[in-house]
Design an enzyme around this catalytic site. Structure first.
Site, mmCIF file in Angstrom:
data_model
loop_
_atom_site.group_PDB
_atom_site.id
_atom_site.type_symbol
_atom_site.label_atom_id
_atom_site.label_comp_id
_atom_site.label_asym_id
_atom_site.label_seq_id
_atom_site.Cartn_x
_atom_site.Cartn_y
_atom_site.Cartn_z
ATOM 1 N N HIS A 54 0.859 -1.189 0.000
ATOM 2 C CA HIS A 54 0.000 0.000 0.000
ATOM 3 C C HIS A 54 0.895 1.239 0.000
ATOM 4 C CE1 HIS A 54 -3.304 2.698 0.745
ATOM 5 N NE2 HIS A 54 -2.696 3.180 1.805
ATOM 6 N N ASP A 56 1.198 5.060 -0.269
ATOM 7 C CA ASP A 56 0.522 6.358 -0.209
ATOM 8 C C ASP A 56 1.189 7.370 -1.134
ATOM 9 O OD1 ASP A 56 -1.527 5.916 1.806
ATOM 10 O OD2 ASP A 56 0.135 5.632 3.207
ATOM 11 N N ASP A 178 -7.596 1.668 2.260
ATOM 12 C CA ASP A 178 -7.240 2.551 3.373
ATOM 13 C C ASP A 178 -8.172 3.738 3.630
ATOM 14 O OD1 ASP A 178 -5.695 3.280 5.556
ATOM 15 O OD2 ASP A 178 -4.274 4.452 4.385
ATOM 16 N N HIS A 428 -5.773 9.863 -0.515
ATOM 17 C CA HIS A 428 -6.506 9.881 0.755
ATOM 18 C C HIS A 428 -5.720 10.473 1.924
ATOM 19 C CE1 HIS A 428 -4.733 5.792 0.398
ATOM 20 N NE2 HIS A 428 -4.463 5.945 1.672
HETATM 21 ZN ZN LIG Z 1 -3.010 5.003 2.790
#
Ligand SMILES: [Zn+2]
Ligand SMILES: *[C@@H]1O[C@H](CO)[C@@H](O)[C@H](O)[C@H]1NC(C)=O
Ligand SMILES: *[C@@H]1O[C@H](CO)[C@@H](O)[C@H](O)[C@H]1NC(C)=O
Length: 987
Positions: A54, A56, A178, A428
């Protein structure tokens, strides 16, 4: 009893496991997608291991730092190494799988690869060993993003995938593991983008418990009230453990779980123990899901930098767990992907429940509501929204003008820099406000840089369309009355470009130093204008950045997808504008609205719609919640960037009264209210407006009392709301909300304020049978209706503690201009209508707030040959039709999205299907043909096939066919967005 094919499969798995050296698979089929999935066993519990990372797109580090692995002192994370390492490990064993999600990173990596590495990666993709999931530029936030920006960011990621990998690069599954709560509009968009399913990790803890009990963690989400099913139906699954692996099975270099130690001659042989533990976990997980397939997310934040650790242990896990099958075990583990798991659920031929509301607000414990980020970083949220408007104007002018826009008299410009900056900002932890301060600064810098590139493109375009080479000046700080050209010039012109496909009236306020001006429109006809004094609040907020003493106010009228030009000339020797009167008027009004004030307190007291003769009591004031500092008997949760947790449900009133001054002119009436040194407001009623404007200025929030502050404005009205209120989802369809209530599960409310907050993306309203008060916002904010007749909106937050969700900083914003704390200014637009007609007004008002006219200025006299007016439309569009996207796609094609901006059941005027002729739409484009695409423009509409799901109670009406009227005419139904690629003849 295993069938022969099962036995063969076991042999295959057995031989190919890398524990036993190099793989023995010889004949690999060139397949991807569902065809490349590993076989499963119908009579067993199949455990789908999904190796994933994951990544970001900015959070604790900015996106480039994450890509390179820079600043590992902040967080150890380097995406380039992850991709290097994963590709390497995938090549070692063809059974292995990996999914990749964020194109902002993959694109950076791909650019740097050699042709032979690219070939290798293509082969992995073609064989389904590396699979793209989600595939947008980022994994967008769902509460605070506007649908137009989400569609754009998905489009550029998916376009890159299609152009790089073709059909095997097209993701089948949406993956929002997420984001902190889930919006219905996101599900609707994903359905229309052709995804077969959607998986996420976070939902309210009470909701999850109930869904586990009822085995309803997988269901069909019907995400639109207007679109005919199954257009906006999306199969949705909740992942078992957020997006993390099961306890004790994390083998990343960042984890410290035991590896599988499988040599009996060495110390601490643990195979039997690990296998037993794993089978136990698998069985308990299966108990809360419906089918004989379960999914395990084997990875987490920025994992797989050294992928060997993960794969070596998973190879062994698969081998040893499956080896137990000969002893009667019914657990079968395999490498898989979300789409392979989804395919098994589809094949299982089960029936699923239906969900029609959304997943807000999200709480992970009784006092831990993630409703603060709806309002966190209000200045960044506004800047992102303005940037979207600017990008759309930039896109439109590029499409309408063609190559001359990119390369013209003002140099080289482009829309791509801005498009990518906007895409990154949808992440996000970006527009959500949950990043570190230095990362927030980086997002803003990218947007500013993108805007620089667009400005050149726009100047070139306006030069071409107006036949004028005059220098265009951009004033980005008009909201605080700063613009050097209007302040100093005795004669200037204002070009106003309107990105909406309908004519708009737009009040404009320009900072000036003269006291009397002549304003003429494009035909030379004088326009009613007034000069008023700059308010004290504006002087305070702009500080030393500007010094205009007056504002010139007039009403502009701009043509659809086009511009007009106003000329402004200073008139000499006229009296100074009147001083404001220091009293509160009992009433101000125009031809649409009457606004009343309490003359003793200076506060608003009522609102009347003069056309409909409806009237409500309307009291408004400002308050602050004392943010919990985490030192509390019930829970040590503090308010922070994510979480809103007031220390008390009763907010502090900032002031019972407001000092006021009033300015009344023929164009605008302003009542300026001071509540405290850090809260002021202008109540503004323009002569031609159906809405009342409230311009609030809040900050710097004082913290010398060591109390974190969360500032709200609250409207208390005579409307009988009986606990209901309404908020939009990503700026589009509206959902009903009810205080202390959730539509699909029994809520035990533990936070009376924070647990009743919802995202307000572009509007919220309260209503009863006769009155509807709608508030249109200029950015995403959080809000709620706690009391009967009341609506509150959170405007600004300043906090002294971190809320322990990872960001590791208190949300305590300052800047070089505001070292003692950020000051934020924004606007709310209020309308009062009959409920049946309210949407006819607020839909258009909200759209006008999102897409604002773009002003450019030229100093001095315009050249005589200059063209002062232009419209990009050949024919007027019906008012319900919105041009959502008009953007250059290729040299001879243009991407067009037409949207019906009304819901089927709302309003009366605009809920009919509308027909548009695509050939005769644009004045500067010769359209020679068109094709229709899915919403994200990565698949032809007629090739779009999605899984069909059986519902427990199938209320699905038979899908009706609605043929378009003719070859060039297309029909758009309520809430529909249709995406077209127009082929244009070369210019
Ligand atoms: Zn995230
Ligand atoms: C799916 O189930 C239905 C009834 O539950 C049955 O009629 C149908 O044949 C099944 N389809 C398959 C492919 O098993
Ligand atoms: C996908 O990419 C290919 C290759 O560039 C292109 O020919 C095709 O039109 C694209 N498909 C869509 C739906 O845009």
């Amino acid at each position: 009893m295993a069938s022969i094919s099962d036995v063969l499969l076991i042999v295959n798995l057995f031989l190919s496991a890398s524990v036993f050296g190099f793989p023995l698979h010889q004949d690999i089929k060139q397949t991807c997608g569902y065809e490349s999935c590993h076989a499963t066993k119908p009579n067993m519990l199949n455990v789908h291991l999904v190796p994933h990372t994951h990544d970001d797109v900015g959070w604790l580090k900015n996106v480039d730092q994450y890509f390179y692995g820079d600043r590992n002192d902040i967080q150890h994370a380097g995406v380039q190494y992850i991709l290097d390492s994963v590709v390497d490990q995938l090549l070692k064993n063809p059974d292995r799988r990996f999914i990749y999600v964020e194109m902002a990173f993959f694109y950076r990596w791909w650019k740097q690869q050699t042709p032979s590495m690219r070939q290798t990666v293509k082969q992995l993709v073609n064989e389904g060993r590396l699979e793209f999931i989600n595939g947008g530029w980022c994994m967008s936030d769902e509460a605070t993003t506007h649908y137009s920006a989400v569609i754009d960011q998905m489009t550029i990621g998916l376009r890159f995938l299609n152009e790089t990998f073709g059909p095997c690069g097209r993701p089948r599954v949406a993956w929002h593991i997420d984001p902190f709560g889930h919006a219905r509009e996101h599900a609707s968009m994903f359905a229309q983008m052709g995804y077969d399913g959607f998986f996420f990790g976070r939902l309210d803890y009470q909701d999850r418990e109930e869904r586990k009990r009822k085995k309803q963690q997988e269901f069909v989400w019907r995400a639109s009230e207007s679109l005919a099913p199954p257009v906006a139906d999306l199969f949705t699954g909740i992942l078992p453990n957020g997006y993390n692996p099961p306890d004790n099975f994390c083998w990343d270099q960042s984890c410290s779980d035991s590896p599988i130690r499988d040599d009996p001659d060495l110390e601490d042989y643990n195979v039997d123990d690990m296998v037993m533990q794993f089978i136990k976990i698998a069985k308990s997980q299966a108990a809360v899901y419906k089918s004989n397939h379960i999914i395990m997310t084997m990875g987490s934040d920025f994992q797989y930098e050294n992928a060997n650790l993960w794969y070596k242990n998973m190879d062994k896990l698969i081998h040893y767990v499956n080896a137990q099958q000969k002893n009667g075990s019914k657990v079968n583990v395999l490498y898989s992907t979300p789409s392979c798991y989804l395919q098994e659920l589809h094949n299982a031929n089960l029936t699923w429940t239906l969900k029609t509301d959304d997943f807000f607000p999200y709480a992970d414990d009784a006092h831990d509501f993630w409703t603060g980020y709806f309002s966190s970083r209000p200045a960044l949220k506004r800047y992102e929204r303005v940037s979207n408007s600017n990008l759309q104007s930039c896109n439109q002018l590029e499409a309408l003008v063609g190559p001359g826009s990119r390369n013209g008299p003002f140099g080289q410009g482009d829309s791509d820099t801005m498009r990518k900056a906007m895409a990154v900002a949808q992440h996000h932890d970006a527009v959500s406000g949950t990043e570190k301060q230095h990362v927030a600064n980086d997002y803003a810098k990218r947007l500013a840089n993108g805007w620089q590139h667009c400005q050149v493109l726009i100047s070139n375009s306006l030069a071409a369309l107006s036949n004028s080479l005059a220098q265009r000046i951009y004033c980005n700080n008009l909201n605080i009355s700063i613009c050097s050209v209007t302040e100093s010039s005795e004669k200037f012109s204002v070009n106003v470009y309107n990105p909406l496909a309908r004519p708009v009236n737009w009040p404009v306020r320009l900072p000036v130093n003269g006291s009397s001006y002549l304003v003429s429109d494009a035909r030379g006809i004088p326009v009613d204008c007034e000069v008023i004094r700059v308010s004290r609040a504006t002087q305070e907020v702009r500080r030393s950045r500007g010094s205009a003493v007056n504002e010139l106010v007039f009403q502009m009228q701009a043509p659809p997808l086009g511009f007009t030009t106003y000329t402004v000339t200073l008139l000499k020797n006229l009296p100074r504008p009147p001083s404001p009167k220091h009293h509160t008027p009992a009433v101000i009004q125009n031809k649409f609205l009457k606004v009343t004030f309490d003359t003793t307190t200076g506060l608003l007291s009522g609102l009347t719609n003069l056309e409909t003769s409806q009237s409500i009591k309307l009291k408004q004031n400002f308050y602050w919640y004392n943010a919990s500092d985490g030192n509390n008997s019930q829970s040590n949760q503090s308010s922070g960037a994510y979480i809103f947790r007031p220390n008390s449900s009763t907010p502090f009133l900032i002031s019972k009264t407001a000092k006021t001054e009033t300015i009344q002119t023929s164009v605008v009436t302003e009542v300026r209210q001071w509540f405290s040194p850090w809260v002021s407001q202008v109540v503004r009623l323009y002569a031609d407006s159906r809405t009342l404007e409230l311009e609030w200025t809040v900050g710097p929030l004082p913290i010398d009392d060591d109390l974190g502050k969360e500032v709200i404005t609250r409207f208390d009205t005579s409307i009988n709301t009986s606990q209901y209120f309404y908020t939009d989802s990503n700026g589009r369809e509206v959902l009903q909300r009810r205080t202390n209530f959730r539509p699909t599960w029994h809520l035990r409310q533990s936070e009376p304020i924070a647990g009743n907050y919802y995202p307000i993306n572009s509007r919220a309203y309260i209503k009863d049978d006769v009155d509807q008060l709608t508030v249109v916002t200029d950015r995403s904010q959080g809000g709620g209706s706690i009391y009967n007749g009341s609506l509150e909106i959170m405007l600004h937050r300043r906090l002294l503690y971190d809320d322990t969700r990872g960001v590791g900083e208190p949300l305590n914003e300052s800047s070089s201009v505001f070292p003692e704390g950020l000051v934020v200014r924004g606007r709310l637009l209020l309308s009062l209508e009959r409920p049946a007609h309210a949407a006819d007004v607020h839909r258009l008002v909200a759209q006008q707030m999102v897409l604002q006219p773009l002003l450019t200025f030229t100093d001095g006299e315009l050249e005589p040959q200059a063209k002062l007016e232009f419209t990009g439309l050949q024919a007027v569009l019906p008012p319900a039709v919105h041009v959502l996207t008009l953007a250059q796609w290729d040299t001879d094609s243009v991407l067009l999205r037409l949207e019906h901006q009304f819901q089927a059941e709302e309003g009366k005027m605009n809920t009919q299907p509308e027909t548009v002729n695509l050939q005769k739409l644009f004045s500067t484009l010769e359209v020679v043909g068109f094709s229709e695409l899915n919403l994200s423009a990565n698949q032809w509409k007629d090739e779009m096939k999605r899984f069909n799901w059986t519902l427990q109670k199938d209320e699905r009406p038979l899908p009706k066919k609605f043929p378009d009227p003719s070859q060039w005419e297309v029909t758009i139904r309520p809430m529909e967005i249709r995406t077209f690629l127009l082929r244009t003849s070369s210019r």
